[in-house]
Design a protein around this motif. Structure first.
Motif, mmCIF file in Angstrom:
data_model
loop_
_atom_site.group_PDB
_atom_site.id
_atom_site.type_symbol
_atom_site.label_atom_id
_atom_site.label_comp_id
_atom_site.label_asym_id
_atom_site.label_seq_id
_atom_site.Cartn_x
_atom_site.Cartn_y
_atom_site.Cartn_z
ATOM 1 N N UNK A 38 0.859 -1.180 0.000
ATOM 2 C CA UNK A 38 0.000 0.000 0.000
ATOM 3 C C UNK A 38 0.896 1.230 0.000
ATOM 4 N N UNK A 39 0.793 2.046 -1.015
ATOM 5 C CA UNK A 39 1.603 3.260 -1.093
ATOM 6 C C UNK A 39 1.099 4.257 -0.062
ATOM 7 N N UNK A 40 1.974 4.649 0.858
ATOM 8 C CA UNK A 40 1.561 5.561 1.931
ATOM 9 C C UNK A 40 2.039 6.986 1.703
ATOM 10 N N UNK A 41 2.866 7.205 0.677
ATOM 11 C CA UNK A 41 3.348 8.550 0.395
ATOM 12 C C UNK A 41 4.778 8.527 -0.094
ATOM 13 N N UNK A 42 5.420 9.681 -0.043
ATOM 14 C CA UNK A 42 6.794 9.834 -0.518
ATOM 15 C C UNK A 42 7.698 10.261 0.622
ATOM 16 N N UNK A 72 -7.206 7.048 4.641
ATOM 17 C CA UNK A 72 -6.482 6.921 3.373
ATOM 18 C C UNK A 72 -5.849 5.537 3.276
ATOM 19 N N UNK A 73 -5.245 5.065 4.372
ATOM 20 C CA UNK A 73 -4.623 3.737 4.360
ATOM 21 C C UNK A 73 -5.677 2.652 4.147
ATOM 22 N N UNK A 74 -6.837 2.795 4.790
ATOM 23 C CA UNK A 74 -7.901 1.810 4.614
ATOM 24 C C UNK A 74 -8.378 1.771 3.165
ATOM 25 N N UNK A 75 -8.566 2.933 2.575
ATOM 26 C CA UNK A 75 -9.043 3.014 1.199
ATOM 27 C C UNK A 75 -8.019 2.404 0.240
ATOM 28 N N UNK A 220 0.023 12.372 0.377
ATOM 29 C CA UNK A 220 -0.772 13.323 -0.401
ATOM 30 C C UNK A 220 -1.958 12.587 -0.998
ATOM 31 N N UNK A 221 -3.119 13.168 -0.889
ATOM 32 C CA UNK A 221 -4.338 12.517 -1.375
ATOM 33 C C UNK A 221 -4.459 12.632 -2.882
ATOM 34 N N UNK A 222 -5.047 11.609 -3.491
ATOM 35 C CA UNK A 222 -5.437 11.696 -4.893
ATOM 36 C C UNK A 222 -6.710 12.547 -4.998
ATOM 37 N N UNK A 223 -7.093 12.850 -6.221
ATOM 38 C CA UNK A 223 -8.311 13.643 -6.403
ATOM 39 C C UNK A 223 -9.527 12.918 -5.825
ATOM 40 N N UNK A 224 -9.596 11.608 -6.034
ATOM 41 C CA UNK A 224 -10.730 10.834 -5.510
ATOM 42 C C UNK A 224 -10.728 10.863 -3.985
ATOM 43 N N UNK A 231 -8.861 17.436 2.488
ATOM 44 C CA UNK A 231 -7.412 17.565 2.496
ATOM 45 C C UNK A 231 -6.817 16.963 3.778
ATOM 46 N N UNK A 232 -5.501 16.735 3.743
ATOM 47 C CA UNK A 232 -4.818 16.132 4.882
ATOM 48 C C UNK A 232 -5.013 16.998 6.129
ATOM 49 N N UNK A 233 -5.239 16.326 7.269
ATOM 50 C CA UNK A 233 -5.395 17.051 8.528
ATOM 51 C C UNK A 233 -5.013 16.128 9.684
ATOM 52 N N UNK A 234 -4.467 16.709 10.685
ATOM 53 C CA UNK A 234 -4.098 15.957 11.891
ATOM 54 C C UNK A 234 -5.252 15.904 12.878
#
Length: 236
Positions: A38-42, A72-75, A220-224, A231-234
Motif C-alpha cells: 500500500x503506497x503511503x506517500x513519498x 487513506x490507508x484503509x481506502x 498526499x491525497x489523490x483527487x478521488x 485535504x490532509x489534517x491531523x
C-alpha cells in the motif's frame, strides 16, 4: 500474367546456446515474490514508500495520528484487493468512505467495538482490520494472524500506548505535543532531533518506525481521496 511470390520470412535472430544449470544448484534459484504494498506517500527524496499489509505472518501497525491518514490507508488497502474491517465507536465518520469504496462491493465493512466477526483471511482474500476505538482500545477479539494485519489508530498518547508501541511491528507518529514526543522518543529509541521534530510536523507527515528503520513520509491525497475525505489534517 502472375508471378509466384515466395512468402516473406522475418529476420532470423542470433542463435544462443540453451541455458543450463547443474542439478545441485537448483536450490539457489528463487523468484522475488512480494506482497501487495500500500503506497503511503513519498519520503524526503520523493521516493514512494509502501506498507506490505498482506503477509503470511501476524503484522501489527500502530498509528498515533489523525483519522484522515487512517482512512487513506484503509481506502488504499481496499484498492489492493484486501477486505477491510473497521472496528469503530464512531461509525458516522466511516460511513461515507465505506459506501463509496469498491463501487458497490462491500470491501470496507463497519463493526461496533468488540463486534468484529471472524474474517476467514487467506492468501487469496487478505484482510486488514482497522481499530478506531479511541484512546483506550480494548483488547481486540480479532487479532493479527497470517494474511490478517491489524492497524490500530490512537488519536494521542494514552496509558495503553506504550504497550501497543512495544508490541507493534511498525509504528507511525504524526504531530504530537512536546511532552508526548519525549515519551515516544524514549520508547522507540529515537534520536533527539527526531523527537524534537515531532511537535512541528505538517499535516499529512508521519514518522514511520520499524526497529532501527525510520522514514519521514508525506501522504498526499489523490483527487478521488480528496473528494471523499478532504485535504490532509491531523485534527478530527
Amino acid at each position: 500474367m502472375t508471378k509466384n511470390i515466395a512468402p516473406r520470412r522475418g529476420l532470423l535472430g542470433p542463435r544462443h546456446a540453451g541455458h543450463t544449470l547443474a542439478a545441485d544448484h537448483l536450490g539457489a534459484l528463487s523468484l522475488p515474490v512480494g506482497d501487495d504494498g500500500v503506497i503511503i506517500g513519498d519520503d524526503a527524496e520523493g521516493r514512494p514508500q509502501m506498507i506490505g499489509f498482506h503477509r503470511p505472518a501476524p503484522y501489527d501497525v500502530l498509528l498515533i495520528g489523525g483519522l484522515w491518514t487512517a482512512q487513506v490507508l484503509a481506502l488504499r488497502a481496499a484498492g489492493t484487493g484486501a477486505r477491510v474491517a473497521v472496528e469503530t465507536g464512531r461509525t458516522q465518520a466511516w460511513t461515507t468512505l465505506a459506501q463509496a469504496a469498491g463501487a458497490g462491493l462491500e470491501c470496507i465493512s463497519l463493526h461496533d467495538v468488540g463486534r468484529v466477526p471472524p474474517t476467514g483471511a487467506t492468501v487469496g482474500s487478505p484482510v486488514v482490520v482497522v481499530r478506531d476505538c479511541g484512546m483506550r482500545p480494548p483488547r481486540g477479539r480479532v487479532v493479527s494472524s497470517p494474511w490478517q494485519s491489524v492497524l490500530t489508530l490512537l488519536p494521542y498518547l494514552s496509558p495503553v500506548a506504550p504497550r501497543l508501541m512495544r508490541a507493534a511491528t511498525l509504528v507511525g507518529v504524526q504531530r504530537v505535543s512536546p511532552a508526548e514526543a519525549e515519551q515516544i522518543g524514549r520508547i522507540l529509541g529515537l534520536a533527539r532531533a527526531e523527537s524534537e521534530a515531532l511537535p512541528t510536523l505538517a499535516d499529512g507527515v508521519t514518522l514511520w518506525v520499524a526497529g532501527r528503520e525510520r522514514h519521514w513520509v508525506m501522504t498526499s491525497a489523490t483527487d478521488v481521496e480528496t473528494g471523499l475525505l478532504g485535504t490532509a489534517r491531523r485534527m478530527d
